[in-house]
Write an enzyme that holds these catalytic residues in place. Structure first.
Site, PDB file in Angstrom:
ATOM      1  N   THR A 119      27.991 -17.587   0.236  1.00  0.00           N
ATOM      2  CA  THR A 119      28.506 -18.682   1.078  1.00  0.00           C
ATOM      3  C   THR A 119      29.469 -19.501   0.215  1.00  0.00           C
ATOM      4  OG1 THR A 119      26.874 -20.320   0.368  1.00  0.00           O
ATOM      5  CG2 THR A 119      26.218 -18.889   2.202  1.00  0.00           C
ATOM      6  N   TYR A 178      17.383 -29.368  -8.009  1.00  0.00           N
ATOM      7  CA  TYR A 178      17.401 -28.491  -6.828  1.00  0.00           C
ATOM      8  C   TYR A 178      16.014 -27.875  -6.583  1.00  0.00           C
ATOM      9  CZ  TYR A 178      19.292 -24.869  -3.675  1.00  0.00           C
ATOM     10  OH  TYR A 178      19.561 -24.046  -2.603  1.00  0.00           O
ATOM     11  N   ASP A 206      26.529 -37.860   7.348  1.00  0.00           N
ATOM     12  CA  ASP A 206      25.991 -37.734   5.990  1.00  0.00           C
ATOM     13  C   ASP A 206      24.484 -37.777   6.175  1.00  0.00           C
ATOM     14  OD1 ASP A 206      24.963 -38.087   3.476  1.00  0.00           O
ATOM     15  OD2 ASP A 206      26.453 -39.569   2.855  1.00  0.00           O
ATOM     16  N   VAL A 207      23.800 -36.676   5.862  1.00  0.00           N
ATOM     17  CA  VAL A 207      22.357 -36.611   6.162  1.00  0.00           C
ATOM     18  C   VAL A 207      21.527 -37.575   5.315  1.00  0.00           C
ATOM     19  CG1 VAL A 207      22.358 -34.260   7.086  1.00  0.00           C
ATOM     20  CG2 VAL A 207      21.969 -34.613   4.620  1.00  0.00           C
ATOM     21  N   LYS A 249      13.698 -28.600  -3.316  1.00  0.00           N
ATOM     22  CA  LYS A 249      13.333 -27.516  -2.400  1.00  0.00           C
ATOM     23  C   LYS A 249      11.811 -27.331  -2.333  1.00  0.00           C
ATOM     24  CE  LYS A 249      17.498 -26.366  -1.021  1.00  0.00           C
ATOM     25  NZ  LYS A 249      17.908 -26.575   0.388  1.00  0.00           N
ATOM     26  N   ASP A 289      27.878 -32.205  10.069  1.00  0.00           N
ATOM     27  CA  ASP A 289      28.273 -31.867   8.696  1.00  0.00           C
ATOM     28  C   ASP A 289      29.111 -33.029   8.166  1.00  0.00           C
ATOM     29  OD1 ASP A 289      28.410 -28.770   7.256  1.00  0.00           O
ATOM     30  OD2 ASP A 289      29.587 -30.376   6.343  1.00  0.00           O
TER      31      ASP A 289
HETATM   32  P1  NAP Z   1      27.419 -24.405   2.156  1.00  0.00           P
HETATM   33  O1  NAP Z   1      28.245 -23.286   2.671  1.00  0.00           O
HETATM   34  O2  NAP Z   1      27.964 -25.279   1.095  1.00  0.00           O
HETATM   35  O3  NAP Z   1      26.969 -25.292   3.418  1.00  0.00           O
HETATM   36  C1  NAP Z   1      26.323 -26.514   3.266  1.00  0.00           C
HETATM   37  C2  NAP Z   1      27.028 -27.542   4.156  1.00  0.00           C
HETATM   38  O4  NAP Z   1      26.281 -28.773   4.050  1.00  0.00           O
HETATM   39  C3  NAP Z   1      28.449 -27.846   3.657  1.00  0.00           C
HETATM   40  O5  NAP Z   1      29.368 -27.938   4.726  1.00  0.00           O
HETATM   41  C4  NAP Z   1      28.260 -29.195   2.970  1.00  0.00           C
HETATM   42  O6  NAP Z   1      29.422 -29.985   2.933  1.00  0.00           O
HETATM   43  C5  NAP Z   1      27.217 -29.814   3.887  1.00  0.00           C
HETATM   44  N1  NAP Z   1      26.625 -31.000   3.279  1.00  0.00           N
HETATM   45  C6  NAP Z   1      26.358 -31.230   1.961  1.00  0.00           C
HETATM   46  N2  NAP Z   1      25.882 -32.461   1.801  1.00  0.00           N
HETATM   47  C7  NAP Z   1      25.855 -33.042   3.020  1.00  0.00           C
HETATM   48  C8  NAP Z   1      25.466 -34.307   3.497  1.00  0.00           C
HETATM   49  N3  NAP Z   1      25.039 -35.287   2.667  1.00  0.00           N
HETATM   50  N4  NAP Z   1      25.531 -34.559   4.825  1.00  0.00           N
HETATM   51  C9  NAP Z   1      25.998 -33.614   5.685  1.00  0.00           C
HETATM   52  N5  NAP Z   1      26.389 -32.402   5.286  1.00  0.00           N
HETATM   53  C10 NAP Z   1      26.319 -32.107   3.977  1.00  0.00           C
HETATM   54  O7  NAP Z   1      26.045 -23.872   1.583  1.00  0.00           O
HETATM   55  P2  NAP Z   1      25.002 -22.771   2.109  1.00  0.00           P
HETATM   56  O8  NAP Z   1      24.904 -21.768   1.046  1.00  0.00           O
HETATM   57  O9  NAP Z   1      25.274 -22.382   3.506  1.00  0.00           O
HETATM   58  O10 NAP Z   1      23.670 -23.630   2.039  1.00  0.00           O
HETATM   59  C11 NAP Z   1      22.948 -24.018   3.195  1.00  0.00           C
HETATM   60  C12 NAP Z   1      21.526 -24.340   2.782  1.00  0.00           C
HETATM   61  O11 NAP Z   1      20.932 -23.154   2.254  1.00  0.00           O
HETATM   62  C13 NAP Z   1      21.430 -25.396   1.685  1.00  0.00           C
HETATM   63  O12 NAP Z   1      20.330 -26.240   1.943  1.00  0.00           O
HETATM   64  C14 NAP Z   1      21.176 -24.566   0.424  1.00  0.00           C
HETATM   65  O13 NAP Z   1      20.483 -25.293  -0.555  1.00  0.00           O
HETATM   66  C15 NAP Z   1      20.333 -23.438   1.013  1.00  0.00           C
HETATM   67  N6  NAP Z   1      20.318 -22.224   0.204  1.00  0.00           N
HETATM   68  C16 NAP Z   1      21.466 -21.551  -0.071  1.00  0.00           C
HETATM   69  C17 NAP Z   1      21.394 -20.398  -0.851  1.00  0.00           C
HETATM   70  C18 NAP Z   1      22.607 -19.582  -1.187  1.00  0.00           C
HETATM   71  O14 NAP Z   1      22.499 -18.681  -2.040  1.00  0.00           O
HETATM   72  N7  NAP Z   1      23.756 -19.823  -0.565  1.00  0.00           N
HETATM   73  C19 NAP Z   1      20.159 -19.959  -1.346  1.00  0.00           C
HETATM   74  C20 NAP Z   1      19.025 -20.679  -1.054  1.00  0.00           C
HETATM   75  C21 NAP Z   1      19.107 -21.822  -0.284  1.00  0.00           C
HETATM   76  P3  NAP Z   1      30.240 -30.037   1.511  1.00  0.00           P
HETATM   77  O15 NAP Z   1      30.945 -28.726   1.439  1.00  0.00           O
HETATM   78  O16 NAP Z   1      31.137 -31.218   1.706  1.00  0.00           O
HETATM   79  O17 NAP Z   1      29.234 -30.223   0.420  1.00  0.00           O
END
Ligand code: NAP
Length: 271
Positions: A204, A169, A78-79, A173, A54
């Protein structure tokens, strides 16, 4: 009598389920928060060893304190950087000797109409959500090529469901869904399966800032009557990563309480 029989079977079932990923090694990007965090935790609970990648150092330290260092490691990545992603995957190989599972969950979002969209914010979302998954799949596949494995990419219902204000986004996706199919074809000869999950609205840190009126619209758009939890998604990830899905590849599993079948909230107007 029947109660004792049920209790005994429950104990056996728990013992079996508890070891579902014994001996397996996983990397989870975005693994310090939200969906990735719960997935990493669930894999650890089921006997896997897990490397959490992360970019959030504070959350990574929290994970390092919380999870057993004998079965877990944290790496700041950083991915969008190929060198970082390569280092993450190599950590699994060096620390635990192999890689069986890749879960690619790192992601970011932005809200802007196309007319007002800055090219920088467009590129940031595409870089993290699509290029980041591409780089992760690339290096996970290279590491798994000799021993087989399973990759699960976290897409979104927005891969299929257009949403006003979410051009970058949604496009990223949709790209992840197609990337998953192509990767599944290329990975099959190496005994690797590649699938994706398309979550709906999940509570989240990413969705926490959602204004209450918008959140209410999201919840109203979910036939199941509640938002998803990270655990709802983690359980689906573990299904696709595990033996129960051994003949599933190139698929995207929608996990959304039925949300995709209702009208999506209008994010740029009406609030
Ligand atoms: P989250 O709690 O914000 O977790 C995402 C993690 O990825 C965070 O720790 C973030 O760090 C990290 N990250 C962001 N950019 C990065 C990078 N360049 N390199 C390494 N790490 C990075 O979000 P989540 O809701 O669990 O989302 C996880 C996945 O599910 C994402 O792909 C999101 O698009 C997908 N998703 C989420 C939802 C929803 O409703 N929550 C719905 C559909 C899809 P930072 O906090 O520093 O950004």
């Amino acid at each position: 009598m029947v109660g004792d029989w049920l209790k005994a079977n429950l104990i056996v079932w728990r013992a079996m389920m508890g070891n579902r990923f014994e001996g397996k090694v996983a990397v989870v990007t975005g693994g310090a928060s939200g969906i990735g965090r719960r997935t990493a935790e669930a894999l650890l609970e089921q006997g896997a060893r897990v490397v959490i990648g992360d970019r959030d150092e504070a959350l990574l330290s929290e994970c390092a304190e919380r999870f057993d260092p004998a079965s877990s490691a944290t790496v700041r990545v950083d991915v969008t950087s190929e060198a970082d992603v390569e280092r993450l995957v190599m950590t699994a190989a060096h620390r635990f000797g192999r890689l069986d599972i890749g879960v690619n969950s790192a992601g970011v979002g932005t809200l802007s109409s196309i007319r007002d969209h800055g090219v920088d914010s467009w590129k940031q979302v595409i870089d993290v959500c699509l290029t980041g998954v591409f780089l992760s799949v690339k290096h996970e596949l290279k590491q798994m090529a000799s021993g087989g494995g399973a990759i699960v990419n976290i897409a979104s219902i927005n891969a299929r469901q257009p949403a006003e204000g979410m051009a970058a986004y949604c496009s990223a996706k949709a790209g992840v869904e197609m990337l998953t199919k192509v990767a599944a074809l290329e990975a099959a000869p190496h005994g690797v399966r590649v699938n994706a999950i398309a979550p709906g609205f999940v509570e989240t840190p990413m969705t926490a800032p959602t204004r209450s009126a918008v959140r209410a619209q999201f919840v109203a758009s979910i036939p199941a009557g509640r938002p998803g939890s990270p655990d709802d998604i983690a359980r689906a990830v573990l299904f696709l990563a595990g033996e129960d899905a051994s003949w599933i590849s190139g698929e995207t599993l929608v996990v959304d309480g039925g949300e995709v079948h209702r009208e999506y909230p209008r994010l740029l107007s009406g609030f």
